[in-house]
Scaffold this active site. Structure first.
Site, PDB file in Angstrom:
ATOM      1  N   TYR A  48       0.850  -1.183   0.000  1.00  0.00           N
ATOM      2  CA  TYR A  48       0.000   0.000   0.000  1.00  0.00           C
ATOM      3  C   TYR A  48       0.888   1.235   0.000  1.00  0.00           C
ATOM      4  O   TYR A  48       1.924   1.273   0.673  1.00  0.00           O
ATOM      5  CB  TYR A  48      -0.903  -0.004   1.232  1.00  0.00           C
ATOM      6  CG  TYR A  48      -1.835   1.183   1.323  1.00  0.00           C
ATOM      7  CD1 TYR A  48      -2.844   1.375   0.385  1.00  0.00           C
ATOM      8  CD2 TYR A  48      -1.706   2.110   2.352  1.00  0.00           C
ATOM      9  CE1 TYR A  48      -3.695   2.460   0.464  1.00  0.00           C
ATOM     10  CE2 TYR A  48      -2.562   3.193   2.444  1.00  0.00           C
ATOM     11  CZ  TYR A  48      -3.552   3.365   1.495  1.00  0.00           C
ATOM     12  OH  TYR A  48      -4.399   4.440   1.574  1.00  0.00           O
ATOM     13  N   ASP A  62      -1.078  15.764   6.058  1.00  0.00           N
ATOM     14  CA  ASP A  62      -1.937  15.075   5.096  1.00  0.00           C
ATOM     15  C   ASP A  62      -3.243  15.855   4.913  1.00  0.00           C
ATOM     16  O   ASP A  62      -4.307  15.450   5.367  1.00  0.00           O
ATOM     17  CB  ASP A  62      -2.227  13.652   5.598  1.00  0.00           C
ATOM     18  CG  ASP A  62      -3.059  12.840   4.621  1.00  0.00           C
ATOM     19  OD1 ASP A  62      -3.051  13.160   3.424  1.00  0.00           O
ATOM     20  OD2 ASP A  62      -3.738  11.887   5.073  1.00  0.00           O
ATOM     21  N   ASP A  89      -3.127   5.488  -2.525  1.00  0.00           N
ATOM     22  CA  ASP A  89      -4.083   6.495  -2.082  1.00  0.00           C
ATOM     23  C   ASP A  89      -4.016   7.675  -3.050  1.00  0.00           C
ATOM     24  O   ASP A  89      -3.020   8.398  -3.096  1.00  0.00           O
ATOM     25  CB  ASP A  89      -3.701   6.931  -0.660  1.00  0.00           C
ATOM     26  CG  ASP A  89      -4.559   8.042  -0.101  1.00  0.00           C
ATOM     27  OD1 ASP A  89      -5.463   8.527  -0.810  1.00  0.00           O
ATOM     28  OD2 ASP A  89      -4.327   8.423   1.059  1.00  0.00           O
ATOM     29  N   ASP A  91      -6.142  10.233  -3.001  1.00  0.00           N
ATOM     30  CA  ASP A  91      -6.869  11.347  -2.391  1.00  0.00           C
ATOM     31  C   ASP A  91      -8.208  11.568  -3.106  1.00  0.00           C
ATOM     32  O   ASP A  91      -8.962  10.642  -3.318  1.00  0.00           O
ATOM     33  CB  ASP A  91      -6.003  12.607  -2.389  1.00  0.00           C
ATOM     34  CG  ASP A  91      -4.949  12.586  -1.290  1.00  0.00           C
ATOM     35  OD1 ASP A  91      -4.961  11.649  -0.475  1.00  0.00           O
ATOM     36  OD2 ASP A  91      -4.100  13.484  -1.259  1.00  0.00           O
ATOM     37  N   HIS A 116      -7.431   4.251  -4.654  1.00  0.00           N
ATOM     38  CA  HIS A 116      -8.729   4.630  -4.109  1.00  0.00           C
ATOM     39  C   HIS A 116      -8.922   6.136  -4.223  1.00  0.00           C
ATOM     40  O   HIS A 116      -7.976   6.924  -4.106  1.00  0.00           O
ATOM     41  CB  HIS A 116      -8.959   4.111  -2.688  1.00  0.00           C
ATOM     42  CG  HIS A 116      -8.014   4.571  -1.627  1.00  0.00           C
ATOM     43  ND1 HIS A 116      -8.073   5.821  -1.069  1.00  0.00           N
ATOM     44  CD2 HIS A 116      -7.011   3.924  -0.985  1.00  0.00           C
ATOM     45  CE1 HIS A 116      -7.144   5.932  -0.128  1.00  0.00           C
ATOM     46  NE2 HIS A 116      -6.482   4.796  -0.062  1.00  0.00           N
ATOM     47  N   GLU A 118     -11.464   9.283  -2.868  1.00  0.00           N
ATOM     48  CA  GLU A 118     -12.316   9.539  -1.717  1.00  0.00           C
ATOM     49  C   GLU A 118     -13.324  10.658  -1.977  1.00  0.00           C
ATOM     50  O   GLU A 118     -13.220  11.393  -2.969  1.00  0.00           O
ATOM     51  CB  GLU A 118     -11.467   9.864  -0.494  1.00  0.00           C
ATOM     52  CG  GLU A 118     -10.711  11.171  -0.583  1.00  0.00           C
ATOM     53  CD  GLU A 118      -9.668  11.288   0.509  1.00  0.00           C
ATOM     54  OE1 GLU A 118      -9.733  12.256   1.285  1.00  0.00           O
ATOM     55  OE2 GLU A 118      -8.781  10.408   0.582  1.00  0.00           O
ATOM     56  N   CYS A 126      -6.841  13.921   7.352  1.00  0.00           N
ATOM     57  CA  CYS A 126      -6.686  12.511   7.677  1.00  0.00           C
ATOM     58  C   CYS A 126      -8.051  11.954   8.080  1.00  0.00           C
ATOM     59  O   CYS A 126      -8.809  12.584   8.818  1.00  0.00           O
ATOM     60  CB  CYS A 126      -5.693  12.339   8.821  1.00  0.00           C
ATOM     61  SG  CYS A 126      -5.639  10.669   9.507  1.00  0.00           S
ATOM     62  N   ARG A 161     -13.426   5.272  -1.705  1.00  0.00           N
ATOM     63  CA  ARG A 161     -13.337   5.506  -0.269  1.00  0.00           C
ATOM     64  C   ARG A 161     -14.414   6.512   0.126  1.00  0.00           C
ATOM     65  O   ARG A 161     -14.576   7.548  -0.543  1.00  0.00           O
ATOM     66  CB  ARG A 161     -11.959   6.046   0.102  1.00  0.00           C
ATOM     67  CG  ARG A 161     -11.904   6.600   1.533  1.00  0.00           C
ATOM     68  CD  ARG A 161     -10.509   7.036   1.897  1.00  0.00           C
ATOM     69  NE  ARG A 161     -10.550   8.098   2.912  1.00  0.00           N
ATOM     70  CZ  ARG A 161      -9.472   8.593   3.515  1.00  0.00           C
ATOM     71  NH1 ARG A 161      -8.279   8.123   3.222  1.00  0.00           N
ATOM     72  NH2 ARG A 161      -9.590   9.570   4.404  1.00  0.00           N
ATOM     73  N   GLU A 191     -14.058   4.474   5.522  1.00  0.00           N
ATOM     74  CA  GLU A 191     -13.029   5.009   6.423  1.00  0.00           C
ATOM     75  C   GLU A 191     -13.601   5.351   7.795  1.00  0.00           C
ATOM     76  O   GLU A 191     -14.749   5.777   7.936  1.00  0.00           O
ATOM     77  CB  GLU A 191     -12.398   6.249   5.789  1.00  0.00           C
ATOM     78  CG  GLU A 191     -11.369   6.963   6.644  1.00  0.00           C
ATOM     79  CD  GLU A 191     -10.143   6.132   6.976  1.00  0.00           C
ATOM     80  OE1 GLU A 191     -10.313   5.019   7.532  1.00  0.00           O
ATOM     81  OE2 GLU A 191      -9.021   6.591   6.720  1.00  0.00           O
ATOM     82  N   ASN A 213      -9.087  -0.309   7.121  1.00  0.00           N
ATOM     83  CA  ASN A 213      -7.907   0.479   7.440  1.00  0.00           C
ATOM     84  C   ASN A 213      -7.548   0.281   8.912  1.00  0.00           C
ATOM     85  O   ASN A 213      -8.237   0.772   9.795  1.00  0.00           O
ATOM     86  CB  ASN A 213      -8.184   1.960   7.153  1.00  0.00           C
ATOM     87  CG  ASN A 213      -6.985   2.839   7.463  1.00  0.00           C
ATOM     88  OD1 ASN A 213      -5.882   2.353   7.692  1.00  0.00           O
ATOM     89  ND2 ASN A 213      -7.205   4.141   7.455  1.00  0.00           N
TER      90      ASN A 213
END
Length: 297
Positions: A48, A62, A89, A91, A116, A118, A126, A161, A191, A213
């Site tokens: 990952y 982040d 990721d 975003d 992914h 989101e 985060c 996500r 998430e 996660n």
């Protein structure tokens, strides 16, 4: 030597086949290409690439400050050093729907097996922090539709996500996840769920692969592989674990030098030169060099 032998296309097919097996796929987060090799050597199922880790590498929080180029470049460096499939990721896709499509194509070209996307607003936070927000339904669906339309390799895994659980509640999060699947998502990453009961609720509501996660210091307790298997999860990520371990060790080592004037007291905690060279496959590079420069017709 140099890079992994399996092609990106082969790694994507392998990921799809592994998901179809029904077993839980374990994907620790790599904080650099070398750690991806270690993950593979230890026998994990995939690698990952965490947005939080990549941001931290750059000394940034982040909160959506990284660019598509930075993420694609670093993720590609990680992916090509391992024969395992790598999931990144991405975003919010780094812009409007057309940007999302371009991001997916860039990740395909970089050799990733999936990503992914989101549903947070920008600037994002985060997923396990308070104060985040999610976009409206139509914006969230456009992102996934754009990712699907942009994808050229049908085996590239598109994971939706949703951060809706912490903003709108569990039922609303499940409804959004269903809509994201209808929009074309291959899998769902819910998430910041708070416990096994919420994972079970998602499993009961959806028939696509689900990603769990297991990040430290998050909203829920850390579930074991057996617990996640029993709950019907398909992928588990440990996004920041290796970075936290490495930075914790680095912090202690620097303190040791300041305290004693030498690193002697922590040498026994270090990876040895022989172990590093073995992980780097140093001998193969020497052999390659000899074969080339001593070659004669």
């Amino acid at each position: 030597m140099l890079y992994a032998t399996p092609t990106p296309a082969e790694k994507r097919v392998a990921l799809r086949e592994a998901l179809a097996s029904g077993r839980l796929l374990r994907m620790p987060g790599a904080f650099n290409p070398l750690s991806a090799r270690l993950i593979e050597r230890k026998g994990f199922d995939g690698v990952y690439v965490s947005g939080a880790v990549l941001s931290a590498e750059l000394g940034l929080p982040d909160i959506g400050l990284t660019t598509a180029t930075e993420v694609t470049t670093r993720a590609g460096q990680v992916a090509r050093m391992t024969g395992l499939p790598s999931l990144v990721d991405a975003d919010t896709g780094f812009g409007e729907p057309m940007n999302v499509a371009r991001t997916v194509q860039g990740l395909e070209d970089a050799g990733l097996a999936g990503c992914h996307i989101e549903d947070q607003v920008n600037p994002k936070r985060c997923g396990h922090l308070d104060g985040k927000d999610v976009v409206d339904d139509e914006t969230a669906l456009r992102r996934i539709r754009a990712a699907v339309d942009g994808r050229r390799d049908p085996h590239f895994l598109l994971v939706a996500r949703t951060d809706a659980r912490a903003v709108m509640g569990l039922d609303a999060a499940i409804d959004r996840a269903r809509s994201l699947v209808d929009a074309g998502a291959d899998a769902v990453f819910p998430e910041a769920l708070t416990g096994p009961e919420e994972f079970a609720a998602f499993r009961a509501a959806l028939d696509v692969p689900l990603l769990a996660n297991m990040t430290e210091f998050g909203k829920g307790r850390l579930l074991t592989v057996q617990e996640l298997t029993d709950l019907g999860m398909n992928i588990v990520i440990y996004p920041v674990t290796l970075l936290r371990l490495a930075m914790g060790a680095a912090d202690a080592g620097l303190d040791e030098i300041l305290r004693t004037g030498t690193q002697e007291g922590v040498v026994d905690r270090m990876q040895t030169r022989a172990e590093l060279y073995d992980l780097l496959d140093y001998a193969s590079y020497n052999q390659f060099d000899e074969d080339v420069f001593t070659f004669r017709l």
